[in-house]
Design an enzyme around this catalytic site. Structure first.
Site, PDB file in Angstrom:
ATOM      1  N   ASP A  39     -13.053  -5.913 -15.854  1.00 45.09           N
ATOM      2  CA  ASP A  39     -13.510  -6.208 -14.956  1.00 45.09           C
ATOM      3  C   ASP A  39     -15.140  -6.181 -15.980  1.00 45.09           C
ATOM      4  O   ASP A  39     -15.786  -5.808 -15.040  1.00 45.09           O
ATOM      5  CB  ASP A  39     -13.908  -5.794 -14.058  1.00 45.09           C
ATOM      6  CG  ASP A  39     -12.605  -5.290 -13.080  1.00 45.09           C
ATOM      7  OD1 ASP A  39     -11.486  -6.034 -13.454  1.00 45.09           O
ATOM      8  OD2 ASP A  39     -12.153  -4.743 -12.526  1.00 45.09           O
ATOM      9  N   LYS A  61      -5.279  -8.353 -16.494  1.00 45.80           N
ATOM     10  CA  LYS A  61      -6.041  -9.144 -14.802  1.00 45.80           C
ATOM     11  C   LYS A  61      -7.582  -9.276 -15.023  1.00 45.80           C
ATOM     12  O   LYS A  61      -8.159  -8.885 -15.670  1.00 45.80           O
ATOM     13  CB  LYS A  61      -5.768  -7.737 -13.816  1.00 45.80           C
ATOM     14  CG  LYS A  61      -6.009  -8.599 -12.553  1.00 45.80           C
ATOM     15  CD  LYS A  61      -5.222  -7.427 -11.704  1.00 45.80           C
ATOM     16  CE  LYS A  61      -6.727  -6.257 -10.954  1.00 45.80           C
ATOM     17  NZ  LYS A  61      -8.131  -7.231 -10.511  1.00 45.80           N
ATOM     18  N   HIS A  63     -11.096 -11.340 -13.287  1.00 48.31           N
ATOM     19  CA  HIS A  63     -12.158 -11.652 -12.165  1.00 48.31           C
ATOM     20  C   HIS A  63     -12.673 -12.623 -12.581  1.00 48.31           C
ATOM     21  O   HIS A  63     -14.087 -11.945 -13.257  1.00 48.31           O
ATOM     22  CB  HIS A  63     -13.093 -10.857 -11.816  1.00 48.31           C
ATOM     23  CG  HIS A  63     -12.625  -9.909 -10.197  1.00 48.31           C
ATOM     24  ND1 HIS A  63     -10.937 -10.338  -9.882  1.00 48.31           N
ATOM     25  CD2 HIS A  63     -11.831  -8.140 -10.626  1.00 48.31           C
ATOM     26  CE1 HIS A  63     -10.731  -9.194  -8.654  1.00 48.31           C
ATOM     27  NE2 HIS A  63     -10.682  -8.282  -9.502  1.00 48.31           N
ATOM     28  N   LYS A  94      -7.835 -13.425  -5.224  1.00 50.70           N
ATOM     29  CA  LYS A  94      -7.694 -13.051  -3.481  1.00 50.70           C
ATOM     30  C   LYS A  94      -7.804 -13.955  -2.872  1.00 50.70           C
ATOM     31  O   LYS A  94      -8.665 -13.824  -2.004  1.00 50.70           O
ATOM     32  CB  LYS A  94      -8.406 -11.385  -3.247  1.00 50.70           C
ATOM     33  CG  LYS A  94      -7.954 -10.421  -4.506  1.00 50.70           C
ATOM     34  CD  LYS A  94      -8.682  -9.297  -4.059  1.00 50.70           C
ATOM     35  CE  LYS A  94      -8.799  -7.662  -4.454  1.00 50.70           C
ATOM     36  NZ  LYS A  94      -8.917  -7.953  -5.744  1.00 50.70           N
ATOM     37  N   ALA A  96      -8.543 -16.460   0.079  1.00 51.98           N
ATOM     38  CA  ALA A  96      -7.376 -16.767   1.139  1.00 51.98           C
ATOM     39  C   ALA A  96      -8.363 -16.886   2.671  1.00 51.98           C
ATOM     40  O   ALA A  96      -8.578 -16.351   3.367  1.00 51.98           O
ATOM     41  CB  ALA A  96      -9.241 -14.950   1.442  1.00 51.98           C
ATOM     42  N   ASN A 100      -5.205 -26.034   3.116  1.00 55.86           N
ATOM     43  CA  ASN A 100      -5.770 -26.960   2.518  1.00 55.86           C
ATOM     44  C   ASN A 100      -7.004 -26.934   1.101  1.00 55.86           C
ATOM     45  O   ASN A 100      -7.420 -27.268   0.570  1.00 55.86           O
ATOM     46  CB  ASN A 100      -6.229 -27.946   3.594  1.00 55.86           C
ATOM     47  CG  ASN A 100      -6.672 -28.920   2.959  1.00 55.86           C
ATOM     48  OD1 ASN A 100      -6.129 -30.027   2.269  1.00 55.86           O
ATOM     49  ND2 ASN A 100      -8.237 -29.707   3.113  1.00 55.86           N
ATOM     50  N   ARG A 233     -11.422   0.406 -14.954  1.00 53.97           N
ATOM     51  CA  ARG A 233     -12.332   1.260 -15.500  1.00 53.97           C
ATOM     52  C   ARG A 233     -11.827   2.720 -16.943  1.00 53.97           C
ATOM     53  O   ARG A 233     -12.068   3.490 -17.151  1.00 53.97           O
ATOM     54  CB  ARG A 233     -13.245   2.246 -14.239  1.00 53.97           C
ATOM     55  CG  ARG A 233     -14.527   1.312 -14.278  1.00 53.97           C
ATOM     56  CD  ARG A 233     -14.368   1.402 -12.868  1.00 53.97           C
ATOM     57  NE  ARG A 233     -13.763   1.133 -11.694  1.00 53.97           N
ATOM     58  CZ  ARG A 233     -13.758   1.393 -10.654  1.00 53.97           C
ATOM     59  NH1 ARG A 233     -15.146   2.029  -9.790  1.00 53.97           N
ATOM     60  NH2 ARG A 233     -13.551   1.000  -8.938  1.00 53.97           N
TER      61      ARG A 233
HETATM   62  P1  BMP Z   1     -10.693  -0.041 -11.805  1.00 50.16           P
HETATM   63  O1  BMP Z   1      -9.083   0.945 -12.576  1.00 50.16           O
HETATM   64  O2  BMP Z   1     -11.399   0.047 -11.988  1.00 50.16           O
HETATM   65  O3  BMP Z   1     -10.795   1.201 -10.153  1.00 50.16           O
HETATM   66  O4  BMP Z   1     -10.154  -1.321 -10.930  1.00 50.16           O
HETATM   67  C1  BMP Z   1      -9.394  -1.221  -9.917  1.00 50.16           C
HETATM   68  C2  BMP Z   1      -9.255  -3.803 -10.281  1.00 50.16           C
HETATM   69  O5  BMP Z   1      -7.785  -3.312  -9.039  1.00 50.16           O
HETATM   70  C3  BMP Z   1     -10.207  -3.510  -9.619  1.00 50.16           C
HETATM   71  O6  BMP Z   1     -10.276  -5.199 -10.723  1.00 50.16           O
HETATM   72  C4  BMP Z   1      -9.785  -4.113  -8.521  1.00 50.16           C
HETATM   73  O7  BMP Z   1     -10.557  -5.216  -7.825  1.00 50.16           O
HETATM   74  C5  BMP Z   1      -8.422  -4.653  -8.077  1.00 50.16           C
HETATM   75  N1  BMP Z   1      -8.274  -4.344  -7.056  1.00 50.16           N
HETATM   76  C6  BMP Z   1      -7.506  -2.846  -6.336  1.00 50.16           C
HETATM   77  O8  BMP Z   1      -8.761  -2.251  -6.219  1.00 50.16           O
HETATM   78  N2  BMP Z   1      -7.588  -2.428  -5.005  1.00 50.16           N
HETATM   79  C7  BMP Z   1      -6.643  -3.331  -3.792  1.00 50.16           C
HETATM   80  O9  BMP Z   1      -6.165  -2.596  -3.057  1.00 50.16           O
HETATM   81  C8  BMP Z   1      -6.317  -4.827  -4.929  1.00 50.16           C
HETATM   82  C9  BMP Z   1      -7.273  -4.784  -6.322  1.00 50.16           C
HETATM   83  O10 BMP Z   1      -7.296  -6.121  -6.649  1.00 50.16           O
END
Ligand code: BMP
Length: 263
Positions: A39, A61, A63, A94, A96, A100, A233
């Site tokens: 991220d 993964k 974003h 994600k 949502a 369409n 992180r």
């Molecule tokens: P971190 O380990 O830095 O907290 O990051 C978690 C990652 O997983 C982020 O990219 C977040 O968007 C994603 N995520 C989450 O933390 N919880 C969810 O329920 C769904 C997710 O996609």
């Protein structure tokens, strides 16, 4: 917990979904159930982390919409790194909206997600039409979808009937939907083998002050029966130690898997 004692290799042999088979085989081949959540907001940083963590992960993964200087070359370079290091790419979009709309968000626009992301995900809040829309674009390209049936954050509304209905939707679309973002395993019968990719995984902290809640890799894989740990992180938060941290989480995740399978 159903099916969790089986190896990733055995599950790959029997899995009805092509994308799940690819991922399970890759996990076994590479001995990694670690997905890194990168991220970061610059192209150079994203590529550098992908390159350093690449040898240790099964799944990268993204974003992609947080990258300030996104361009098509970023995607080309990510695809090259994915081939070089043998990992798959998961765009955590994600979706949502109605079917369409999501099919255009998935296939068109600036990011053209379907053209490069092996896997993407969707909320189930709009109902089953969201899967129909995404499937129209993704299935012909061999892509796979996972549903958010249970979020990791404090106070998340993804619980109870919402989670049960999300699993029921997945069950009706097993050619395209192969698993969940969740905090627990979701299978209900021995015939079912949905993969659970679980975020909220950390070895050093329990939360982030903004609702995120962390479990250890052991808890996620052994106690909760999840299949892939997603770590953000915990890895990219240590820019000078990307390889060390990636290796640490890879080892913790894989050791937990071996313990679960009693190997
Ligand atoms: P971190 O380990 O830095 O907290 O990051 C978690 C990652 O997983 C982020 O990219 C977040 O968007 C994603 N995520 C989450 O933390 N919880 C969810 O329920 C769904 C997710 O996609």
């Amino acid at each position: 917990m159903i099916n969790t004692f089986k190896t990733y290799a055995d599950r790959a042999q029997q899995h009805p979904n092509a994308c799940a088979r690819d991922l399970l085989m890759l996990m076994e081949r590479k001995k990694s159930n670690l997905s890194i959540a990168v991220d970061v907001t610059s192209k150079a940083e994203l590529l550098s982390i992908a390159n350093q963590a690449g040898p240790y992960i099964c799944l990268l993964k993204t974003h992609i919409d947080i990258v300030d200087d996104f361009d098509a070359d970023l995607v080309d370079q990510l695809e090259t790194l994915a081939k070089q290091h043998d990992f798959m790419i998961f765009e955590d979009r994600k979706f949502a909206d109605i079917g369409n709309t999501v099919k255009r968000q998935y296939g068109n626009g600036v990011y053209k997600i379907a053209s490069w992301a092996h896997i993407t995900n969707a909320h189930t809040v709009p109902g089953e039409g969201i899967i129909d829309g995404l499937k129209e674009v993704g299935l012909p390209l061999g892509r796979g979808l996972i549903l958010l049936s249970e979020m990791s954050t404090k106070g998340a509304l993804t619980k109870g009937d919402y989670t049960v209905e999300s699993v029921a939707m997945a069950r009706r679309h097993q050619d395209f939907v192969f698993g969940f973002i969740a905090q627990h395993q979701m299978n209900e019968t021995p015939d079912e083998d949905f993969l659970v990719l679980t975020p909220g995984v950390g070895l050093d902290v329990k939360g982030d002050g903004m609702g995120q809640q962390y479990h250890t890799p052991h808890d996620a894989i052994v106690s909760r029966g999840c299949d892939v740990i997603i770590v953000g992180r915990g890895i990219y938060g240590h820019p000078d130690q990307i390889q060390t941290q990636a290796q640490r989480y890879r080892d913790a995740g894989w050791d937990a898997y071996l313990e679960r399978c009693k190997l």
